[in-house]
Enzyme design. Structure first.
Site, PDB file in Angstrom:
ATOM      1  N   HIS A 257       0.849  -1.331   0.168  1.00 24.85           N
ATOM      2  CA  HIS A 257      -0.024   0.116  -0.075  1.00 24.85           C
ATOM      3  C   HIS A 257       0.974   1.276  -0.080  1.00 24.85           C
ATOM      4  CE1 HIS A 257      -4.081  -1.698   0.544  1.00 24.85           C
ATOM      5  NE2 HIS A 257      -3.420  -2.666   1.042  1.00 24.85           N
ATOM      6  N   PRO A 258       0.322   2.467  -0.840  1.00 21.45           N
ATOM      7  CA  PRO A 258       1.042   3.488  -0.722  1.00 21.45           C
ATOM      8  C   PRO A 258       0.752   4.298   0.564  1.00 21.45           C
ATOM      9  CG  PRO A 258      -0.915   3.907  -2.164  1.00 21.45           C
ATOM     10  CD  PRO A 258      -0.715   2.235  -1.458  1.00 21.45           C
TER      11      PRO A 258
ATOM     12  N   SER B 128      -6.236   3.508  -5.947  1.00 22.60           N
ATOM     13  CA  SER B 128      -5.689   4.238  -4.973  1.00 22.60           C
ATOM     14  C   SER B 128      -5.708   5.859  -5.289  1.00 22.60           C
ATOM     15  CB  SER B 128      -4.421   3.830  -4.781  1.00 22.60           C
ATOM     16  OG  SER B 128      -4.352   2.816  -3.965  1.00 22.60           O
TER      17      SER B 128
ATOM     18  N   ARG C 296      -8.296   7.147  -6.968  1.00 21.90           N
ATOM     19  CA  ARG C 296      -9.781   7.483  -6.869  1.00 21.90           C
ATOM     20  C   ARG C 296      -9.831   7.642  -5.199  1.00 21.90           C
ATOM     21  NH1 ARG C 296     -10.380   4.180 -10.943  1.00 21.90           N
ATOM     22  NH2 ARG C 296     -10.949   2.287  -9.697  1.00 21.90           N
ATOM     23  N   GLU C 297      -9.660   6.689  -4.612  1.00 22.87           N
ATOM     24  CA  GLU C 297     -10.029   6.759  -3.272  1.00 22.87           C
ATOM     25  C   GLU C 297      -9.014   8.038  -2.345  1.00 22.87           C
ATOM     26  OE1 GLU C 297     -10.156   2.046  -3.403  1.00 22.87           O
ATOM     27  OE2 GLU C 297      -8.216   2.824  -2.650  1.00 22.87           O
ATOM     28  N   GLN C 298      -7.958   8.233  -2.672  1.00 20.96           N
ATOM     29  CA  GLN C 298      -7.246   9.335  -2.097  1.00 20.96           C
ATOM     30  C   GLN C 298      -7.946  10.651  -2.393  1.00 20.96           C
ATOM     31  OE1 GLN C 298      -2.987   9.380  -1.397  1.00 20.96           O
ATOM     32  NE2 GLN C 298      -3.008   7.239  -1.298  1.00 20.96           N
TER      33      GLN C 298
ATOM     34  N   VAL D 115      -2.541   2.142   6.655  1.00 22.17           N
ATOM     35  CA  VAL D 115      -3.515   1.770   5.794  1.00 22.17           C
ATOM     36  C   VAL D 115      -4.875   2.286   6.369  1.00 22.17           C
ATOM     37  CG1 VAL D 115      -4.731  -0.091   4.454  1.00 22.17           C
ATOM     38  CG2 VAL D 115      -2.091  -0.130   4.744  1.00 22.17           C
ATOM     39  N   LEU D 116      -5.651   2.856   5.667  1.00 24.16           N
ATOM     40  CA  LEU D 116      -6.957   3.233   5.764  1.00 24.16           C
ATOM     41  C   LEU D 116      -8.042   3.194   4.802  1.00 24.16           C
ATOM     42  CD1 LEU D 116      -8.757   4.664   8.214  1.00 24.16           C
ATOM     43  CD2 LEU D 116      -8.066   6.964   7.264  1.00 24.16           C
ATOM     44  N   ALA D 117      -9.168   2.807   4.702  1.00 29.55           N
ATOM     45  CA  ALA D 117     -10.065   2.856   3.716  1.00 29.55           C
ATOM     46  C   ALA D 117     -10.738   4.382   3.616  1.00 29.55           C
ATOM     47  CB  ALA D 117     -11.459   1.994   4.080  1.00 29.55           C
TER      48      ALA D 117
END
EC number: 4.1.1.97
Length: 173
Positions: free
Chosen positions: A67-68, A84, A86-88, A120-122
């Site tokens: 994970h970044p 990632s 899109r999520e960030q 790591v976090l959703a």
């Protein structure tokens, strides 16, 4: 896409489509493919998560290392996976001010030094202020607890990504 389409995929197509359900871990998708047929989205999720749970601690930590950092160098370089990115972006991490970026960079470095893997976090369930608060809070957790928490976040992310791919209700992590 429906579960029949998923079950009819050949190995290469399955790995292409599901290879980033768990960030940069196409090997997991490759292993899950052999478990077909899946009865539904929940069954597919169960197989992804059972693979993670069956790994020794070193393998689980390896998944976390794929994970970044949130709002880290990969974001600035433009080398995040599409998922990632899109999520960030949804969490507001692509539009941080200089002070916010510096604070997150410091917290990310402290976290990596303490636990040996990135935070790591959703991110889809957070906003930029919540990310910093949660990172600072989790820095204080015992290592074993933090490993469990981080793997739980990997599963939330994987759940959301599978729901996206199957166009299901993403409300169920």
């Amino acid at each position: 896409m429906d579960i029949e389409k998923v079950n009819s995929m050949d190995f290469g197509e399955f790995v292409d489509v599901f290879g980033n359900v768990i960030e940069r871990c196409p090997l997991i998708a490759a292993a899950v493919w052999s478990q077909r047929p899946f009865s539904d989205l929940e069954d597919l999720k169960k197989h992804f998560f059972a693979f993670i749970d069956a790994l020794p601690q070193s393998g689980q930590e390896g998944i976390l290392r794929c994970h970044p950092d949130l709002a880290g160098s990969e974001l600035r370089r433009g080398t995040l996976t599409a998922e990632s990115q899109r999520e960030q972006s949804a969490a507001g991490l692509t539009s941080l001010g200089a002070d916010e970026r510096l604070r997150l960079a410091e917290l990310n470095a402290q976290y990596r030094a303490r636990f040996g893997f990135p935070f790591v976090l959703a991110a889809r369930f957070s906003d930029r202020a919540a990310v910093s608060r949660e990172l600072a809070r989790r820095l204080l957790c015992p290592s074993a607890q933090e490993l469990r928490t981080a793997l739980g976040e990997v599963k939330k992310i994987g759940s959301l990504r599978l729901a996206d791919l199957l166009r299901a209700d993403p409300a169920k992590p």
